[in-house]
Design a protein around this motif. Structure first.
Motif, PDB file in Angstrom:
ATOM      1  N   ILE A  61      23.886  33.496   7.635  1.00 18.45           N
ATOM      2  CA  ILE A  61      24.412  33.395   8.995  1.00 18.45           C
ATOM      3  C   ILE A  61      23.199  33.429   9.922  1.00 18.45           C
ATOM      4  O   ILE A  61      22.411  34.362   9.896  1.00 18.45           O
ATOM      5  CB  ILE A  61      25.421  34.509   9.324  1.00 18.45           C
ATOM      6  CG1 ILE A  61      24.883  35.884   8.937  1.00 18.45           C
ATOM      7  CG2 ILE A  61      26.761  34.250   8.644  1.00 18.45           C
ATOM      8  CD1 ILE A  61      25.775  37.042   9.388  1.00 18.45           C
TER       9      ILE A  61
ATOM     10  N   GLU B 137      33.392  32.255  10.974  1.00 17.63           N
ATOM     11  CA  GLU B 137      32.881  30.885  10.882  1.00 17.63           C
ATOM     12  C   GLU B 137      32.680  30.448   9.438  1.00 17.63           C
ATOM     13  O   GLU B 137      32.879  29.276   9.107  1.00 17.63           O
ATOM     14  CB  GLU B 137      31.571  30.774  11.658  1.00 17.63           C
ATOM     15  CG  GLU B 137      31.733  30.888  13.166  1.00 17.63           C
ATOM     16  CD  GLU B 137      30.406  31.161  13.836  1.00 17.63           C
ATOM     17  OE1 GLU B 137      29.687  30.187  14.132  1.00 17.63           O
ATOM     18  OE2 GLU B 137      30.078  32.355  14.045  1.00 17.63           O
ATOM     19  N   ILE B 138      32.277  31.388   8.579  1.00 18.85           N
ATOM     20  CA  ILE B 138      32.137  31.061   7.157  1.00 18.85           C
ATOM     21  C   ILE B 138      33.505  30.714   6.577  1.00 18.85           C
ATOM     22  O   ILE B 138      33.652  29.731   5.832  1.00 18.85           O
ATOM     23  CB  ILE B 138      31.492  32.231   6.390  1.00 18.85           C
ATOM     24  CG1 ILE B 138      30.059  32.486   6.895  1.00 18.85           C
ATOM     25  CG2 ILE B 138      31.499  31.968   4.895  1.00 18.85           C
ATOM     26  CD1 ILE B 138      29.111  31.306   6.763  1.00 18.85           C
TER      27      ILE B 138
ATOM     28  N   LEU C 243      30.407  35.775  16.618  1.00 16.07           N
ATOM     29  CA  LEU C 243      31.147  34.514  16.777  1.00 16.07           C
ATOM     30  C   LEU C 243      30.657  33.693  17.970  1.00 16.07           C
ATOM     31  O   LEU C 243      30.631  32.463  17.914  1.00 16.07           O
ATOM     32  CB  LEU C 243      32.643  34.817  16.941  1.00 16.07           C
ATOM     33  CG  LEU C 243      33.584  33.615  17.060  1.00 16.07           C
ATOM     34  CD1 LEU C 243      33.611  32.829  15.750  1.00 16.07           C
ATOM     35  CD2 LEU C 243      34.996  34.070  17.433  1.00 16.07           C
TER      36      LEU C 243
ATOM     37  N   ILE D 235      33.944  26.298  18.977  1.00 13.46           N
ATOM     38  CA  ILE D 235      34.421  27.673  18.825  1.00 13.46           C
ATOM     39  C   ILE D 235      34.882  28.233  20.166  1.00 13.46           C
ATOM     40  O   ILE D 235      35.941  28.862  20.265  1.00 13.46           O
ATOM     41  CB  ILE D 235      33.307  28.552  18.200  1.00 13.46           C
ATOM     42  CG1 ILE D 235      33.058  28.115  16.761  1.00 13.46           C
ATOM     43  CG2 ILE D 235      33.702  30.030  18.246  1.00 13.46           C
ATOM     44  CD1 ILE D 235      31.816  28.716  16.158  1.00 13.46           C
TER      45      ILE D 235
ATOM     46  N   VAL E 256      24.866  28.860  14.916  1.00 14.14           N
ATOM     47  CA  VAL E 256      26.076  28.768  14.091  1.00 14.14           C
ATOM     48  C   VAL E 256      25.698  28.376  12.662  1.00 14.14           C
ATOM     49  O   VAL E 256      24.752  27.624  12.456  1.00 14.14           O
ATOM     50  CB  VAL E 256      27.074  27.735  14.683  1.00 14.14           C
ATOM     51  CG1 VAL E 256      27.620  28.194  16.008  1.00 14.14           C
ATOM     52  CG2 VAL E 256      26.437  26.354  14.798  1.00 14.14           C
ATOM     53  N   PRO E 257      26.442  28.942  11.678  1.00 14.81           N
ATOM     54  CA  PRO E 257      27.426  30.028  11.822  1.00 14.81           C
ATOM     55  C   PRO E 257      26.719  31.368  11.964  1.00 14.81           C
ATOM     56  O   PRO E 257      25.615  31.546  11.458  1.00 14.81           O
ATOM     57  CB  PRO E 257      28.191  29.952  10.502  1.00 14.81           C
ATOM     58  CG  PRO E 257      27.173  29.472   9.516  1.00 14.81           C
ATOM     59  CD  PRO E 257      26.298  28.506  10.269  1.00 14.81           C
TER      60      PRO E 257
ATOM     61  N   ILE F 173      30.608  22.917   9.646  1.00 13.30           N
ATOM     62  CA  ILE F 173      30.240  24.055  10.472  1.00 13.30           C
ATOM     63  C   ILE F 173      30.647  23.712  11.903  1.00 13.30           C
ATOM     64  O   ILE F 173      30.212  22.704  12.459  1.00 13.30           O
ATOM     65  CB  ILE F 173      28.729  24.340  10.415  1.00 13.30           C
ATOM     66  CG1 ILE F 173      28.303  24.734   8.994  1.00 13.30           C
ATOM     67  CG2 ILE F 173      28.355  25.431  11.405  1.00 13.30           C
ATOM     68  CD1 ILE F 173      28.915  26.007   8.490  1.00 13.30           C
ATOM     69  N   TYR F 174      31.492  24.538  12.487  1.00 15.54           N
ATOM     70  CA  TYR F 174      31.969  24.271  13.839  1.00 15.54           C
ATOM     71  C   TYR F 174      30.867  24.573  14.850  1.00 15.54           C
ATOM     72  O   TYR F 174      30.136  25.558  14.724  1.00 15.54           O
ATOM     73  CB  TYR F 174      33.208  25.112  14.141  1.00 15.54           C
ATOM     74  CG  TYR F 174      34.439  24.589  13.428  1.00 15.54           C
ATOM     75  CD1 TYR F 174      35.352  23.766  14.080  1.00 15.54           C
ATOM     76  CD2 TYR F 174      34.673  24.893  12.091  1.00 15.54           C
ATOM     77  CE1 TYR F 174      36.471  23.272  13.433  1.00 15.54           C
ATOM     78  CE2 TYR F 174      35.793  24.396  11.429  1.00 15.54           C
ATOM     79  CZ  TYR F 174      36.679  23.599  12.099  1.00 15.54           C
ATOM     80  OH  TYR F 174      37.779  23.099  11.451  1.00 15.54           O
TER      81      TYR F 174
ATOM     82  N   SER G  44      34.660  27.264   7.819  1.00 13.89           N
ATOM     83  CA  SER G  44      33.901  26.121   7.315  1.00 13.89           C
ATOM     84  C   SER G  44      34.520  25.496   6.077  1.00 13.89           C
ATOM     85  O   SER G  44      34.365  24.307   5.825  1.00 13.89           O
ATOM     86  CB  SER G  44      32.464  26.547   6.980  1.00 13.89           C
ATOM     87  OG  SER G  44      32.425  27.311   5.784  1.00 13.89           O
TER      88      SER G  44
ATOM     89  N   SER H  94      28.975  34.423  11.948  1.00 11.54           N
ATOM     90  CA  SER H  94      30.023  35.416  11.729  1.00 11.54           C
ATOM     91  C   SER H  94      30.785  35.094  10.460  1.00 11.54           C
ATOM     92  O   SER H  94      30.753  33.972   9.945  1.00 11.54           O
ATOM     93  CB  SER H  94      30.993  35.436  12.912  1.00 11.54           C
ATOM     94  OG  SER H  94      31.718  34.217  12.966  1.00 11.54           O
TER      95      SER H  94
END
Length: 497
Positions: free
Chosen positions: A315, A361-362, A350, A492, A355-356, A486-487, A365, A358
């Motif tokens: 992360i 987020e993992i 977050l 987010i 990114v990521p 990955i956002y 993904s 947090s």
């Protein structure tokens, strides 16, 4: 016939690494191998990491054999806690105002004190032992320890380049060097804090082979397969819990243990689940979101699993392996179930622009399903229920499936029963689980990041999980996943704010 012993004692993690696929015989606390003294039977000995110092008063019969082998000039390699066992003394008082001193065997002239590192490392080599002859490049491996500050007059072997210590970055270049290996005056007794030292550095394995004059490597590897078979026949060490069946999934199935904050019991829950699922015949991989892979070691103590190169999910700049390559490697592995421990709250980090950053987020993904846990010991069951509802619904907004909500450390079943309808009515989660508060009066050795006794912590975790949860239902919550994306930070924010 050449024989290389592997210490198999409470608190050790003999499955944590392969040790160059060299061990041919198991050595238990009594110091015997096939009914004979280890010093008579063995040509070399490997002492693995773990919590040997916290878990034992080190008054083992094996200790006499270690000293005898050292005097006889036979190679002994102690890794992490194995190194500590060979040292003069160890201060395990990391959060104590005064040192808490444990005596070692005094074979290598160093002392240990608290220092946390959990990096993949390269280490500079000092040629003071047969083990490092012809090793002209830095060696590779990884650290994961709490009491890793080494000081003393012993001959140095390794200095590791680390990027983080005690939860903080060392410097921008990441080139802070720490003393991480030493030997006795004769060079036959070696201690190192570097795990994977024999797995990732073939010259060291070749040196050990030459030192004990191994003629038939096929025989060594065949006997090593029998050692591994023995390791995988039992959950934990000397537990008597046998693995009686071999169950297989076509592909690995995943489940994350997330929470609404620290001290929720994620490590305890993951440890108990790991042991319970391994007991049922599945090969279990354990991963940690972020760099602190110490949290998954109690689970690996039960499963006898390896600390893989992808065990720490990156992360930001923290950790070992990005989630995309981790999923790819796992989906091409022989693991059946992958349990992932989150870090702090699932939302911590977050809104960091990196990114990521947090656990949420993992999970996002790769659409990893989650058990969301909360500890009720701080604000009470009522506050925990309100908070866990908010966390669950936000995860739903982010596209993460919460398969179950788990209230941990429940001290009153009537209050729990009262909040269950509230949680169900305000979320889309039907599985509301609970674990009772531990009744153990002596909690010393129960805190993974301070001081932990693996055999005590893991037995309590596995027993509590098996007594209170339906393991087959938990297994049914796992699912196959693929990495998707990955956002971005903007994506987010749109979902959160």
């Amino acid at each position: 016939m050449t024989k290389i012993g592997l210490a198999y004692v409470n608190g050790a993690v003999p499955g944590f690494e392969d040790f160059g696929n060299l061990p041919t015989d198991i050595v238990k606390e009594n110091g015997l191998v096939n009914g004979n003294k280890a010093s008579d039977e063995l040509d070399a000995l490997i002492i693995p990491g773990g919590t040997l110092i916290e878990s034992n008063d080190i008054d083992m019969g094996l200790n006499k054999e270690i000293k005898k082998m050292a005097r006889d000039g036979k190679p002994i390699i102690g890794i992490c806690a194995g190194f500590q066992l060979l040292s003069n003394q160890i201060d395990i008082g990391r959060k104590s105002p005064v040192p808490i001193i444990k005596e070692g065997l005094g074979i290598i002239d160093v002392n240990f004190s608290p220092l946390i590192t959990s990096d993949r490392v390269k280490a500079k080599v000092f040629k003071n032992s047969f083990l490092v002859e012809n090793q002209n490049e830095d060696v590779d491996g990884f650290h994961t320890h709490t009491y890793g500050k080494v000081e003393g007059d012993a001959k140095p072997l390794f200095y590791s380049k680390v990027q983080r210590m005690n939860y903080g970055d060392t410097n921008e270049e990441g080139d802070y060097n720490i003393f991480s290996g030493a030997c006795n005056d004769d060079g036959n007794v070696i201690g190192t804090m570097i795990h994977g030292i024999l797995d990732e550095n073939p010259i060291l394995v070749e040196n050990l082979k030459n030192q004990i004059d191994i003629k038939d490597m096929d025989e060594i590897y065949n006997r090593n397969l029998e050692v591994k078979k023995y390791l995988q026949s039992e959950v934990g060490i000397n537990s008597g819990i046998k693995i009686t069946e071999n169950r297989k999934n076509d592909r690995p199935k995943y489940l994350m243990i997330g929470s609404n904050g620290s001290d929720s019991g994620k490590t305890f829950i993951l440890t108990g689940l790991a042991g319970a699922i391994r007991k049922r015949g599945y090969k279990v991989a354990l991963l940690k979101v972020g760099p602190d892979v110490r949290d998954i070691i109690p689970g690996l103590y039960l499963t006898k699993g390896k600390m893989e190169e992808f065990s720490s999910i990156k992360i930001g700049h923290l950790g070992w392996s990005d989630i995309e390559s981790t999923i790819k490697k796992l989906n091409n592995s022989d693991y059946d179930i992958v349990l992932i421990e989150g870090v702090m709250s699932v939302f911590t980090g977050l809104l960091n622009e990196k990114v990521p950053f947090s656990a949420a987020e993992i999970a996002m993904s790769s659409k990893i399903p989650m058990i969301l846990a909360t500890g009720v010991n701080k604000g009470g069951i009522e506050s925990a229920a309100v908070d866990i509802v908010a966390h669950t619904n936000m995860l739903n907004n982010l596209g993460v499936t919460v398969e179950a909500i788990l209230l941990n450390k429940v001290y009153n079943e009537n209050i729990f029963d009262t909040v269950v309808p509230y949680i169900k009515e305000n979320t889309n989660v039907d599985n509301i689980l609970k674990l009772p508060k531990l009744k153990s009066a002596d909690m010393r050795g129960f805190i993974p990041e301070v001081e932990i006794r693996y055999e005590l912590f893991t037995s309590h975790a596995m027993n509590l999980i098996e007594e209170n949860l339906n393991i087959e239902e938990i297994i049914a919550m796992t699912s196959e996943v693929e990495f998707e994306k990955i956002y971005s930070f903007e994506e987010i924010k749109e979902r959160v704010i």
